[in-house]
Design an enzyme around this catalytic site. Structure first.
Site, PDB file in Angstrom:
ATOM      1  CB  VAL A   1      43.859 202.203   5.873  1.00  0.00           C
ATOM      2  CG1 VAL A   1      43.334 202.853   7.020  1.00  0.00           C
ATOM      3  CG2 VAL A   1      43.186 202.466   4.712  1.00  0.00           C
ATOM      4  CG  ASP A   2      46.516 198.338  10.839  1.00  0.00           C
ATOM      5  OD1 ASP A   2      46.688 199.386  11.758  1.00  0.00           O
ATOM      6  OD2 ASP A   2      46.614 197.277  10.884  1.00  0.00           O
TER       7      ASP A   2
ATOM      8  CE1 TYR B   1      42.273 191.513   6.667  1.00  0.00           C
ATOM      9  CE2 TYR B   1      40.643 192.390   8.196  1.00  0.00           C
ATOM     10  CZ  TYR B   1      41.773 192.053   8.110  1.00  0.00           C
ATOM     11  OH  TYR B   1      42.515 192.061   9.094  1.00  0.00           O
TER      12      TYR B   1
END
Length: 169
Positions: free
Chosen positions: A34-35, A122
């Site tokens: 997403v980043d 993550y």
């Protein structure tokens, strides 16, 4: 949903909301998932502004302009890396949602779109993350009426299923 929470499958960079939330890393200088997608869609000006923010601690949130995105703002939050659930991961993830929404209120934003924070690289378990996200968003919206809609934007069917299950629980 009537409580101000909508769960959809889609591309967060395409959402027509006041702000999108970026599941960022501590540097705020871009990354994968997403980043990376948000940084690519917003253009190099986003990175230039992020360089001035001096990073962000896990669970906290910072705001920048949206540049080339439809959304005028990007709220950057850093989710926890999953280490088995015994290192405060749940509380840190909850703080990401609360702090992002608090920042939205401070900037008089009415509509906000979130990705599934921390469930990619993550490794936060999606079902657990969905439950935390839905609870935090609903608890916040029950008290703070200025935000009209929060959209949970799920990238794939598995994530969509987890968030719809949590929203309907």
């Amino acid at each position: 949903m009537s409580d101000g929470l909508l769960v959809i499958k889609g591309d967060i960079t395409q959402q027509r909301v006041d702000a999108i939330v970026n599941a960022a890393n501590n540097s705020l200088l871009g990354g994968g998932g997403v980043d990376g997608a948000i940084h690519r869609a917003a253009g190099p000006e986003l990175l230039a502004e992020c360089r001035k923010l001096n990073g962000c601690k896990t669970g906290e949130a910072k705001i920048t302009k949206g540049y080339r995105l439809w959304a005028k703002w990007v709220i950057h939050t850093v989710g926890p890396v999953w280490h088995g659930g015994q290192n405060g991961e749940d509380a840190l993830l909850a703080a990401c949602y609360r702090n992002s929404l608090t920042l939205a209120v401070r900037h008089n934003l009415k509509t906000v779109a979130f990705p599934s924070i921390s469930t990619g690289v993550y490794r936060f378990p999606k079902e657990r993350a969905a439950g935390i996200a839905v609870k935090e968003i609903r608890d916040f919206l029950a008290v703070e009426r200025s935000i009209e809609q929060v959209v949970m934007v799920c990238f794939d069917d598995d994530t969509l299923h987890c968030y719809r299950q949590a929203a309907n629980a």
